[in-house]
Design a protein around this motif. Structure first.
Motif, PDB file in Angstrom:
ATOM      1  N   ASP A 128       0.825  -1.231  -0.038  1.00  0.00           N
ATOM      2  CA  ASP A 128       0.134   0.016   0.082  1.00  0.00           C
ATOM      3  C   ASP A 128       1.053   1.208  -0.057  1.00  0.00           C
ATOM      4  OD1 ASP A 128      -2.593  -1.384   0.195  1.00  0.00           O
ATOM      5  OD2 ASP A 128      -2.172  -1.550   2.283  1.00  0.00           O
ATOM      6  N   LEU A 129       2.052   1.061   0.371  1.00  0.00           N
ATOM      7  CA  LEU A 129       3.048   2.313   0.654  1.00  0.00           C
ATOM      8  C   LEU A 129       3.821   2.405  -0.504  1.00  0.00           C
ATOM      9  CD1 LEU A 129       4.294   1.589   4.219  1.00  0.00           C
ATOM     10  CD2 LEU A 129       2.356   3.191   3.632  1.00  0.00           C
ATOM     11  N   MET A 130       4.009   1.736  -1.563  1.00  0.00           N
ATOM     12  CA  MET A 130       4.688   1.530  -2.638  1.00  0.00           C
ATOM     13  C   MET A 130       4.233   2.645  -3.703  1.00  0.00           C
ATOM     14  SD  MET A 130       7.374  -0.645  -2.337  1.00  0.00           S
ATOM     15  CE  MET A 130       8.014  -0.928  -3.824  1.00  0.00           C
ATOM     16  N   PRO A 131       3.010   2.649  -4.035  1.00  0.00           N
ATOM     17  CA  PRO A 131       2.758   3.734  -5.119  1.00  0.00           C
ATOM     18  C   PRO A 131       3.330   5.031  -4.905  1.00  0.00           C
ATOM     19  CG  PRO A 131       0.823   2.419  -4.671  1.00  0.00           C
ATOM     20  CD  PRO A 131       1.772   2.130  -3.510  1.00  0.00           C
ATOM     21  N   LYS A 132       3.631   5.432  -3.867  1.00  0.00           N
ATOM     22  CA  LYS A 132       4.077   7.021  -3.587  1.00  0.00           C
ATOM     23  C   LYS A 132       5.848   6.563  -3.944  1.00  0.00           C
ATOM     24  CE  LYS A 132       3.020   9.060   0.075  1.00  0.00           C
ATOM     25  NZ  LYS A 132       1.950  10.051  -0.377  1.00  0.00           N
ATOM     26  N   ALA A 133       6.382   5.427  -3.571  1.00  0.00           N
ATOM     27  CA  ALA A 133       7.659   5.410  -4.097  1.00  0.00           C
ATOM     28  C   ALA A 133       8.023   5.256  -5.410  1.00  0.00           C
ATOM     29  CB  ALA A 133       8.262   4.277  -3.332  1.00  0.00           C
ATOM     30  N   ALA A 134       6.787   4.848  -6.240  1.00  0.00           N
ATOM     31  CA  ALA A 134       6.945   4.624  -7.683  1.00  0.00           C
ATOM     32  C   ALA A 134       6.597   5.832  -8.308  1.00  0.00           C
ATOM     33  CB  ALA A 134       5.754   3.629  -7.949  1.00  0.00           C
ATOM     34  N   GLY A 135       6.351   7.008  -7.556  1.00  0.00           N
ATOM     35  CA  GLY A 135       6.100   8.505  -8.260  1.00  0.00           C
ATOM     36  C   GLY A 135       4.734   8.352  -8.758  1.00  0.00           C
ATOM     37  N   LEU A 136       3.828   7.532  -8.372  1.00  0.00           N
ATOM     38  CA  LEU A 136       2.784   7.392  -8.899  1.00  0.00           C
ATOM     39  C   LEU A 136       1.735   8.665  -8.656  1.00  0.00           C
ATOM     40  CD1 LEU A 136       1.952   3.628  -9.205  1.00  0.00           C
ATOM     41  CD2 LEU A 136       2.640   5.097 -11.210  1.00  0.00           C
ATOM     42  N   SER A 137       0.728   9.042  -9.435  1.00  0.00           N
ATOM     43  CA  SER A 137      -0.154  10.005  -8.935  1.00  0.00           C
ATOM     44  C   SER A 137      -1.666   9.521  -9.286  1.00  0.00           C
ATOM     45  CB  SER A 137       0.083  11.380  -9.564  1.00  0.00           C
ATOM     46  OG  SER A 137      -0.367  11.299 -10.810  1.00  0.00           O
ATOM     47  N   ALA A 138      -2.750  10.014  -8.997  1.00  0.00           N
ATOM     48  CA  ALA A 138      -3.884   9.730  -9.000  1.00  0.00           C
ATOM     49  C   ALA A 138      -4.282   9.712 -10.684  1.00  0.00           C
ATOM     50  CB  ALA A 138      -5.069  10.640  -8.294  1.00  0.00           C
ATOM     51  N   ALA A 139      -3.600  10.509 -11.046  1.00  0.00           N
ATOM     52  CA  ALA A 139      -3.814  10.988 -12.757  1.00  0.00           C
ATOM     53  C   ALA A 139      -3.184   9.994 -13.656  1.00  0.00           C
ATOM     54  CB  ALA A 139      -3.164  12.049 -13.069  1.00  0.00           C
ATOM     55  N   SER A 140      -1.813   9.364 -12.944  1.00  0.00           N
ATOM     56  CA  SER A 140      -1.087   8.368 -13.983  1.00  0.00           C
ATOM     57  C   SER A 140      -1.310   7.043 -13.299  1.00  0.00           C
ATOM     58  CB  SER A 140       0.542   8.670 -13.399  1.00  0.00           C
ATOM     59  OG  SER A 140       0.698   8.325 -12.189  1.00  0.00           O
ATOM     60  N   ALA A 141      -1.696   6.636 -12.257  1.00  0.00           N
ATOM     61  CA  ALA A 141      -1.972   5.222 -11.891  1.00  0.00           C
ATOM     62  C   ALA A 141      -3.034   4.548 -12.353  1.00  0.00           C
ATOM     63  CB  ALA A 141      -2.053   5.391 -10.383  1.00  0.00           C
ATOM     64  N   ARG A 142      -2.729   3.100 -12.765  1.00  0.00           N
ATOM     65  CA  ARG A 142      -3.773   2.322 -13.188  1.00  0.00           C
ATOM     66  C   ARG A 142      -4.350   1.457 -11.831  1.00  0.00           C
ATOM     67  NH1 ARG A 142      -1.163  -1.217 -17.562  1.00  0.00           N
ATOM     68  NH2 ARG A 142       0.359  -1.433 -16.037  1.00  0.00           N
ATOM     69  N   PRO A 143      -5.769   1.325 -11.936  1.00  0.00           N
ATOM     70  CA  PRO A 143      -6.217   0.704 -10.859  1.00  0.00           C
ATOM     71  C   PRO A 143      -5.788  -0.964 -10.769  1.00  0.00           C
ATOM     72  CG  PRO A 143      -7.931   1.278 -12.415  1.00  0.00           C
ATOM     73  CD  PRO A 143      -7.004   1.860 -12.725  1.00  0.00           C
ATOM     74  N   ARG A 144      -5.726  -1.529  -9.799  1.00  0.00           N
ATOM     75  CA  ARG A 144      -5.289  -3.009  -9.528  1.00  0.00           C
ATOM     76  C   ARG A 144      -6.320  -3.681  -9.277  1.00  0.00           C
ATOM     77  NH1 ARG A 144      -2.187  -5.373  -5.865  1.00  0.00           N
ATOM     78  NH2 ARG A 144      -2.099  -3.772  -4.458  1.00  0.00           N
ATOM     79  N   PRO A 145      -6.608  -4.867 -10.140  1.00  0.00           N
ATOM     80  CA  PRO A 145      -7.725  -5.759  -9.851  1.00  0.00           C
ATOM     81  C   PRO A 145      -7.508  -6.418  -8.410  1.00  0.00           C
ATOM     82  CG  PRO A 145      -6.444  -6.866 -11.461  1.00  0.00           C
ATOM     83  CD  PRO A 145      -5.788  -5.461 -11.179  1.00  0.00           C
ATOM     84  N   GLY A 146      -8.556  -6.818  -7.896  1.00  0.00           N
ATOM     85  CA  GLY A 146      -8.691  -7.461  -6.514  1.00  0.00           C
ATOM     86  C   GLY A 146      -8.370  -8.740  -6.729  1.00  0.00           C
TER      87      GLY A 146
END
Lengths: 232, 232
Positions: free
Chosen positions: A55-73
């Protein structure tokens, strides 16, 4: 045949955070205690979420709400909250998976392992009837049953499975255990032919058994009943 | 603005197993070294697979080839080998994910974090040009950049971002950092209006920054340019 339960294997003193714990304080806690996830509890000690390293990794990946793709559950599970939203999160409540799957202390190891496998979860918070956190059980805790000594496994199979449960004479079936892999050889009386279909499954259910190779024949017919590794 | 690379963060002495390592020996290794996965290497030290705790769980769940459901792979990734087959596995070659995603030592932290997030991987083996294992990098290693001291982050933003990179006078923009959360306040000259769109993004790229709140106005127009937490 006393299977260990989640209550036997779980960690009792659980590191926890509150919904308003900041991102950096969560990272510090995970690092300090060398853990990969932490339950989020409310003022009453009830589990309201889990925050994992994932859950903490997207920030380290430099992702933002605009750039990130949702992940299927996971199949049958809740969808994973949007990666982009987690990249923007600054406290536990923004980052956590809400209402996570919890275990109970009386669950068997196999029950917990099945839930963790099907949902692809690394650990389950353990709660009492009031949803209050009482422990946590990880994949590592579950897998520790496989560290059981080969001699102890052999002894349980000989005494509990073959003798007490199936009523087989100790001389009829020879048990070898190496690295948790069980090999059964021997011959049973015609009257005992009925045990052949279940003997593998019973041995497989003994804590710490990796596989069962069955080479047991029946006296009357002389037909050897063999099965490949892993037969239940 | 010297970003740390995978080579800086990775563990160099990597616990490893061979394709013929038995199930129980893998469990013992993961437990002894308190790790959640181990690379599988051939005789030449080349990575041929990864075995994680997740790969070992189907057996603990009492699953068999007949009972288990296949698990879908991560988006864009290889499908996860059948859970049932893994439940029957007795050595690393049966249990591992073959040809896993590997990192290179010169990857940035963000590159590794992006791959781990998109593929939902807990760690990446790090290999050289010949695919020989030289290290391993985990989510925990990546997240450790957020343990950086607030004062060090502030100093890098003031000197490297605002002064050296953007040429802003130290008196123009005030930098506060708390729990890795950066707040910028102040006023820039009209000639420097061009920096406003990029100032947040540059600060966000500093190792250890959790979020950036920008409250910097431009002198000529007097229009304050603010943005919500996390703005890049």
């Amino acid at each position: 045949m006393d299977h260990r339960t989640v209550g036997d294997l779980m960690t009792h003193h659980v590191v926890r955070v509150r919904p308003d714990t900041p991102y950096k304080a969560i990272v510090r806690k995970l690092t300090e205690y060398e853990i990969t996830a932490v339950p989020v509890v409310d003022g009453g000690g009830r589990v309201v979420g889990m925050v994992s390293q994932a859950d903490l990794m997207p920030k380290a990946a430099g992702l933002s709400a605009a750039s990130a793709r949702p992940r299927p559950g996971p199949p049958g599970g809740r969808p994973v909250p949007e990666t982009g939203a987690k990249a923007e999160g600054v406290r536990a409540a923004d980052l956590m998976t809400s209402r996570p799957v919890c275990a109970r202390p009386d669950w068997t190891v196999a029950e917990a392992a099945l839930v963790m496998t099907e949902r692809n979860l690394g650990r389950l918070p353990v709660v009492d009837e009031a949803e209050v956190l009482v422990g946590i059980v990880s994949r590592g805790d579950i897998l520790r049953v496989y560290l059981r000594d080969d001699a102890a496994i052999r002894s349980e199979i000989e005494l509990d499975v073959l003798w007490r449960c199936l009523g087989l004479s100790p001389s009829a079936v020879r048990v070898r255990v190496s690295q948790g892999q069980v090999t059964l050889t021997g011959t049973v009386e015609a009257d005992d032919a009925g045990v052949l279909p279940v003997i593998g499954r019973l041995c497989r259910s003994v804590d710490g058994v990796v596989s069962v190779q069955r080479r047991v024949s029946c006296l009357r017919t002389g037909t050897e009943s063999t099965a490949a590794s892993g037969t239940r």
